[in-house]
Design a protein around this motif. Sequence first.
Motif, short mmCIF file in Angstrom:
data_model
loop_
_atom_site.label_atom_id
_atom_site.label_comp_id
_atom_site.label_asym_id
_atom_site.label_seq_id
_atom_site.Cartn_x
_atom_site.Cartn_y
_atom_site.Cartn_z
N SER A 1 -13.88 -10.88 -10.29
CA SER A 1 -14.23 -9.46 -10.28
C SER A 1 -12.97 -8.65 -10.01
O SER A 1 -12.02 -9.14 -9.38
N TYR B 1 -26.20 -0.96 -8.77
CA TYR B 1 -26.81 -1.72 -9.87
C TYR B 1 -25.70 -2.37 -10.69
O TYR B 1 -24.54 -1.99 -10.60
N VAL B 2 -26.07 -3.37 -11.46
CA VAL B 2 -25.14 -4.06 -12.36
C VAL B 2 -25.63 -3.88 -13.78
O VAL B 2 -26.78 -4.20 -14.08
N ARG B 3 -24.78 -3.32 -14.62
CA ARG B 3 -25.10 -3.16 -16.04
C ARG B 3 -24.55 -4.39 -16.77
O ARG B 3 -23.35 -4.62 -16.79
N ALA C 1 -20.43 -3.12 -12.25
CA ALA C 1 -21.23 -2.80 -11.07
C ALA C 1 -20.90 -1.39 -10.60
O ALA C 1 -19.72 -0.99 -10.60
N THR D 1 -30.14 -5.72 -11.80
CA THR D 1 -29.41 -5.75 -13.07
C THR D 1 -30.20 -5.00 -14.13
O THR D 1 -31.44 -5.01 -14.12
N SER E 1 -20.55 -14.44 -10.89
CA SER E 1 -19.41 -14.18 -11.78
C SER E 1 -18.21 -14.95 -11.28
O SER E 1 -18.07 -15.20 -10.08
N LEU F 1 -23.98 -8.64 -4.30
CA LEU F 1 -22.57 -8.25 -4.30
C LEU F 1 -22.06 -8.35 -2.87
O LEU F 1 -22.73 -7.89 -1.93
N ALA G 1 -19.66 -7.65 -17.15
CA ALA G 1 -20.67 -6.68 -16.68
C ALA G 1 -19.94 -5.68 -15.79
O ALA G 1 -18.79 -5.89 -15.40
N LEU H 1 -17.23 -7.44 -13.58
CA LEU H 1 -17.65 -8.79 -13.23
C LEU H 1 -17.46 -9.67 -14.46
O LEU H 1 -18.18 -9.54 -15.45
N HIS I 1 -15.46 1.57 -10.83
CA HIS I 1 -16.50 0.57 -11.02
C HIS I 1 -15.91 -0.81 -10.75
O HIS I 1 -14.70 -0.94 -10.56
N SER J 1 -19.26 -11.59 -6.48
CA SER J 1 -20.63 -12.05 -6.68
C SER J 1 -20.62 -13.54 -6.97
O SER J 1 -19.70 -14.04 -7.63
#
Length: 144
Positions: A64, A27-29, A40, A134, A61, A118, A38, A103, A100, A58
């Motif tokens: 990364s 998941y991406v926060r 991932a 997300t 973005s 991703l 952000a 991004l 982690h 990604s």
Amino acid sequence: MRKILVLTALAMGGCSQPPVLSVDKGYVRLAAIPSRPAAAYFTIHGGPADTTLLSVSSDVSVKSELHESMTSGNMATMKPIGDLAIPAASTTVFKPGGKHVMLFDMNPGIKPGRAVTLTFTFSNNQRVLYDAPTIAAGAPAPTE
């Protein structure tokens, strides 16, 4: 009776599939402030041979980086990490407070609930695409 159980166990063991290089539980926060990066999170399952994770990128973005969080005394810090070894048949977890992906310069149109693709690039010339949901900055992590 014992011989039958042993033969059954041996036969079943021969049916197991070799490990496959894969990604899940991702998941991406999204950042609380849109201009901030952000993060991932995901789990990588090593395949039949050792490889190295070279990058995770990604389309939404600009940049990364692989990172790792750590605590020293009362101070929490984060630093970029280079390529990451993924041993054969292993499980490597990227989670809050640990490894982690940051991004940077996310597309501001990305809102919670949208999937972000991703792209994981490995040294064995494999690429794995993973559609990560997300979530908002303060939302609980998804459960799978």
